[in-house]
Structure formats: structure tokens, C-alpha cells
Design an enzyme around this catalytic site. Structure first.
Site, PDB file in Angstrom:
ATOM      1  N   GLY A  31       0.806  -1.216   0.000  1.00  0.00           N
ATOM      2  CA  GLY A  31       0.000   0.000   0.000  1.00  0.00           C
ATOM      3  C   GLY A  31       0.838   1.264   0.000  1.00  0.00           C
ATOM      4  O   GLY A  31       2.017   1.238  -0.351  1.00  0.00           O
ATOM      5  N   ALA A  32       0.191   2.390   0.392  1.00  0.00           N
ATOM      6  CA  ALA A  32       0.819   3.724   0.279  1.00  0.00           C
ATOM      7  C   ALA A  32       1.348   3.873  -1.144  1.00  0.00           C
ATOM      8  O   ALA A  32       2.533   4.145  -1.366  1.00  0.00           O
ATOM      9  CB  ALA A  32       1.914   3.919   1.330  1.00  0.00           C
ATOM     10  N   HIS A  34       2.315   4.659  -5.003  1.00  0.00           N
ATOM     11  CA  HIS A  34       2.874   5.790  -5.748  1.00  0.00           C
ATOM     12  C   HIS A  34       3.030   5.369  -7.203  1.00  0.00           C
ATOM     13  O   HIS A  34       2.672   4.224  -7.567  1.00  0.00           O
ATOM     14  CB  HIS A  34       4.204   6.219  -5.126  1.00  0.00           C
ATOM     15  CG  HIS A  34       5.154   5.073  -4.898  1.00  0.00           C
ATOM     16  ND1 HIS A  34       5.725   4.354  -5.924  1.00  0.00           N
ATOM     17  CD2 HIS A  34       5.613   4.503  -3.746  1.00  0.00           C
ATOM     18  CE1 HIS A  34       6.505   3.424  -5.438  1.00  0.00           C
ATOM     19  NE2 HIS A  34       6.443   3.472  -4.113  1.00  0.00           N
ATOM     20  N   GLY A  36       5.464   4.384  -8.866  1.00  0.00           N
ATOM     21  CA  GLY A  36       6.241   3.154  -9.070  1.00  0.00           C
ATOM     22  C   GLY A  36       5.300   1.951  -9.074  1.00  0.00           C
ATOM     23  O   GLY A  36       5.354   1.101  -9.971  1.00  0.00           O
ATOM     24  N   HIS A  37       4.404   1.893  -8.075  1.00  0.00           N
ATOM     25  CA  HIS A  37       3.416   0.802  -8.037  1.00  0.00           C
ATOM     26  C   HIS A  37       2.520   0.844  -9.275  1.00  0.00           C
ATOM     27  O   HIS A  37       2.181  -0.186  -9.852  1.00  0.00           O
ATOM     28  CB  HIS A  37       2.507   0.933  -6.803  1.00  0.00           C
ATOM     29  CG  HIS A  37       3.208   0.771  -5.491  1.00  0.00           C
ATOM     30  ND1 HIS A  37       3.381   1.807  -4.607  1.00  0.00           N
ATOM     31  CD2 HIS A  37       3.779  -0.312  -4.914  1.00  0.00           C
ATOM     32  CE1 HIS A  37       4.009   1.369  -3.526  1.00  0.00           C
ATOM     33  NE2 HIS A  37       4.271   0.089  -3.692  1.00  0.00           N
ATOM     34  N   GLU A 148      12.123  -2.987  -9.576  1.00  0.00           N
ATOM     35  CA  GLU A 148      13.573  -3.185  -9.478  1.00  0.00           C
ATOM     36  C   GLU A 148      14.251  -2.336  -8.409  1.00  0.00           C
ATOM     37  O   GLU A 148      15.439  -2.481  -8.186  1.00  0.00           O
ATOM     38  CB  GLU A 148      14.234  -2.916 -10.838  1.00  0.00           C
ATOM     39  CG  GLU A 148      14.127  -4.096 -11.760  1.00  0.00           C
ATOM     40  CD  GLU A 148      14.887  -3.929 -13.059  1.00  0.00           C
ATOM     41  OE1 GLU A 148      15.313  -2.799 -13.367  1.00  0.00           O
ATOM     42  OE2 GLU A 148      15.037  -4.928 -13.764  1.00  0.00           O
ATOM     43  N   LYS A 149      13.492  -1.431  -7.764  1.00  0.00           N
ATOM     44  CA  LYS A 149      14.121  -0.719  -6.646  1.00  0.00           C
ATOM     45  C   LYS A 149      14.562  -1.743  -5.597  1.00  0.00           C
ATOM     46  O   LYS A 149      15.631  -1.626  -5.026  1.00  0.00           O
ATOM     47  CB  LYS A 149      13.172   0.302  -6.013  1.00  0.00           C
ATOM     48  CG  LYS A 149      13.854   1.073  -4.894  1.00  0.00           C
ATOM     49  CD  LYS A 149      12.999   2.166  -4.348  1.00  0.00           C
ATOM     50  CE  LYS A 149      11.847   1.655  -3.520  1.00  0.00           C
ATOM     51  NZ  LYS A 149      12.276   0.980  -2.268  1.00  0.00           N
ATOM     52  N   SER A 186       7.347   4.209  -0.774  1.00  0.00           N
ATOM     53  CA  SER A 186       6.327   4.614   0.204  1.00  0.00           C
ATOM     54  C   SER A 186       6.978   5.310   1.387  1.00  0.00           C
ATOM     55  O   SER A 186       6.367   6.155   2.039  1.00  0.00           O
ATOM     56  CB  SER A 186       5.555   3.388   0.689  1.00  0.00           C
ATOM     57  OG  SER A 186       5.041   2.684  -0.415  1.00  0.00           O
ATOM     58  N   ARG A 187       8.224   4.957   1.677  1.00  0.00           N
ATOM     59  CA  ARG A 187       8.918   5.549   2.829  1.00  0.00           C
ATOM     60  C   ARG A 187       9.270   7.019   2.610  1.00  0.00           C
ATOM     61  O   ARG A 187       9.530   7.733   3.571  1.00  0.00           O
ATOM     62  CB  ARG A 187      10.187   4.758   3.158  1.00  0.00           C
ATOM     63  CG  ARG A 187       9.904   3.402   3.776  1.00  0.00           C
ATOM     64  CD  ARG A 187      11.167   2.736   4.282  1.00  0.00           C
ATOM     65  NE  ARG A 187      10.870   1.558   5.096  1.00  0.00           N
ATOM     66  CZ  ARG A 187      10.646   0.353   4.609  1.00  0.00           C
ATOM     67  NH1 ARG A 187      10.703   0.159   3.306  1.00  0.00           N
ATOM     68  NH2 ARG A 187      10.361  -0.671   5.403  1.00  0.00           N
TER      69      ARG A 187
END
Ligand code: PAF
Length: 282
Positions: A31-32, A34, A36-37, A148-149, A186-187
Site C-alpha cells: 500500500g501507500a 505511488h 512506481g506501483h 527493481e528498486k 512509500s517511505r
């Protein structure tokens, strides 16, 4: 878009697609969400008729309970975003649904899980393997999508899949960056204004190290990255390693790997961020 919290209901909803010969894609998330997701979701939607996005902050992969407590949770916004891109099913279970009893399984993930994150976050990858395997069993997707992060996580999930052999195809999707280069995570929302201003220096330094590496050794390149970032007050590098992209074992010579990847974990204030860069593809 269906939002489902129970495994039985999820299996029923998915079987309607599967029984009609439709392919199922899974995007596991915490969740959270962005962009990227969203790039994972879009790729999943392009390649499958049914796109399942799971949202579950998995307690067994947090070796730091404080990190688990503060992990951002934005379920309403996540569902809105997923609806807007055409996601088919959101699976958002609670902890009891995924872990009705303690999961005592220990996966044999091999040497890819022992370095870097594996060394600094004991138990983390076993927790990832526990939840991703449960999701594979519940969804039985044709393909599953990972960013890939978390470069090492993809290698670990491939190792897990070899062990459980569900036949799910693992698809890796490139990192999405903010305009200033910061890898989306998300962080990032937990960074203070000043930390957020400095955070792009991670990618800036990795990019500079790409040029530096053209006429320096692996060891010198590692030191360049660590020293550059540690000289900025907000940063404390936990590790920077240059590894072979397949084995994830550290290399000491640029010629010893077809594809060398530099992987970093650094604290920016108390927020731990990761990123990576590919140096050479021969
Ligand atoms: O990458 C993540 O967000 C998590 O590790 C994953 C794959 C969703 C498992 O909880």
C-alpha cells in the site's frame, strides 16, 4: 473494481476469470501507493485480463517493529488510485486472514538472500517469502510483478519460486523516479522537508559514480559513493555493494561480471532508503 478481504472470496472472484481462459496478473504491495506501483499495475493490466493488486503490510518481514508501526497506510487513497487505472481486484486482507496461525516456514533462499539486505535485516527475506508464497497460493497468478528498486528482493522471490514451484512467471519492472531522481518509495513520505531536499543526492551520487567507475576500480567506486554520501550530514550509509546481477555476490573486478549492479541502503535521518544502479551490460 472489487475490493476483497477474504481468501475464499478472492479465489471465487478469480476463478470466474480463470474458467473463462483469462490470464491473471498479481501485483503484491504494502500500500501507500505511488507511481512506481502504478507502473507495475499498468504493465500487469497490459499483459493480463485480470489484475489483482494486494495491499498488505506484512508483519513477518519487518525486523524493526518501529518501522512496522510507522509504515504509511493510506487504504482509501490507494483504492481510488487503483480504480482510476482500471485495476480488476484489490485484495486487502487483515493480519488474521493471512496468518491465522504463526507461519513457522523457513525457506532455503540460498546465497542471494545472505548478502546486503539479508545481512542487515535478519529474517526480512524469509518474511517476504512467507507472504509472497501465500499470495501465490491464494491468487495462482500467471505472472507476478515486482519493482527493481528492491533489486535483491526479486532475486530472492525467484529463489523462493524455484523452491515452491508454483509456475508463476516473475516479471521485474524498472524503477520509477521523481523528477529530481529520487527512487519512488512509500517511505519517502516519512522524510522531513530538509531530508526530502537532500534525498535526491542518493541517485545523484550513484549517477556520478557511473562516470567515476569508467577509470576507477570497484573498490574505489564503492568508497566514492560511501564517502560522498556520508559527507552530507543527513546521511549514514549502511552498505554500498557492487554485485553481480544474477548471483548478487560482490565483485572485485569489473571484468568478472556481465552485469554489475551497485546496491545502496542508507539512512536519511531515521528513514532507511534503498536504490541501485547498473554499471555495465556487456
Ligand atoms: O516490496 C514490497 O512492497 C513487499 O516486500 C512485498 C513484495 C509486497 C511483500 O510484502
Amino acid at each position: 473494481m472489487k475490493v476483497i478481504a477474504k481468501i475464499d472470496e478472492l479465489k471465487k472472484a478469480i476463478s470466474e476469470y480463470r474458467n473463462n481462459g483469462k490470464s491473471i496478473g498479481l501485483v503484491p504491495t504494502m500500500g501507500a501507493l505511488h507511481d512506481g506501483h502504478i507502473s507495475l499495475v499498468k504493465r500487469c493490466l497490459n499483459e493480463n485480463e485480470c489484475c489483482v493488486v494486494s495491499i498488505f503490510v506484512n508483519p513477518t518481514q519487518f525486523n524493526d517493529k518501529n518501522d512496522l508501526k510507522h509504515y504509511p497506510r493510506t487504504p482509501k487513497e490507494d483504492c481510488k488510485l487503483l480504480q482510476s487505472v482500471g485495476c480488476t481486484i484489490v485484495f486487502a486482507p487483515d493480519v488474521d486472514e493471512m496468518y491465522p496461525e504463526e507461519d513457522t516456514r523457513i525457506f532455503d533462499l540460498g546465497s542471494v538472500a545472505e548478502v546486503m539486505e539479508g545481512k542487515f535485516r535478519p529474517g526480512h527475506f524469509n518474511g517476504v517469502a512467507q507472504i509472497v508464497s501465500k499470495l501465490f497460493y491464494a491468487v495462482e497468478p500467471n505472472k507476478a510483478y515486482f519493482g527493481e528498486k528492491d533489486f535483491q528482493q526479486i532475486a530472492v522471490i525467484r529463489a523462493m519460486e524455484r523452491e515452491i514451484n508454483t509456475g508463476v512467471e516473475i516479471i521485474d519492472v524498472p524503477i520509477v523516479r521523481e523528477k529530481d531522481g529520487l527512487a519512488m518509495s512509500s517511505r519517502n513520505r516519512r522524510l522531513t522537508e530538509n531530508q526530502r531536499k537532500n534525498a535526491p543526492k542518493i541517485w545523484e551520487t550513484l549517477s556520478k559514480s557511473y562516470t567515476f567507475a569508467q577509470n576507477h576500480s570497484v573498490k574505489e567506486t564503492i568508497n566514492f559513493v560511501i564517502d560522498t554520501l556520508n559527507a552530507i550530514p543527513e546521511f549514514k550509509v549502511e552498505y554500498y555493494e557492487i554485485v553481480d546481477a544474477d548471483s548478487l555476490q560482490p565483485i572485485s573486478d569489473w571484468n568478472s561480471s556481465k552485469r554489475a549492479v551497485g546496491c545502496i541502503a542508507t539512512f536519511c535521518g531515521e528513514i532507511r532508503l534503498i536504490d541501485n544502479i547498473t554499471y555495465c551490460v556487456k
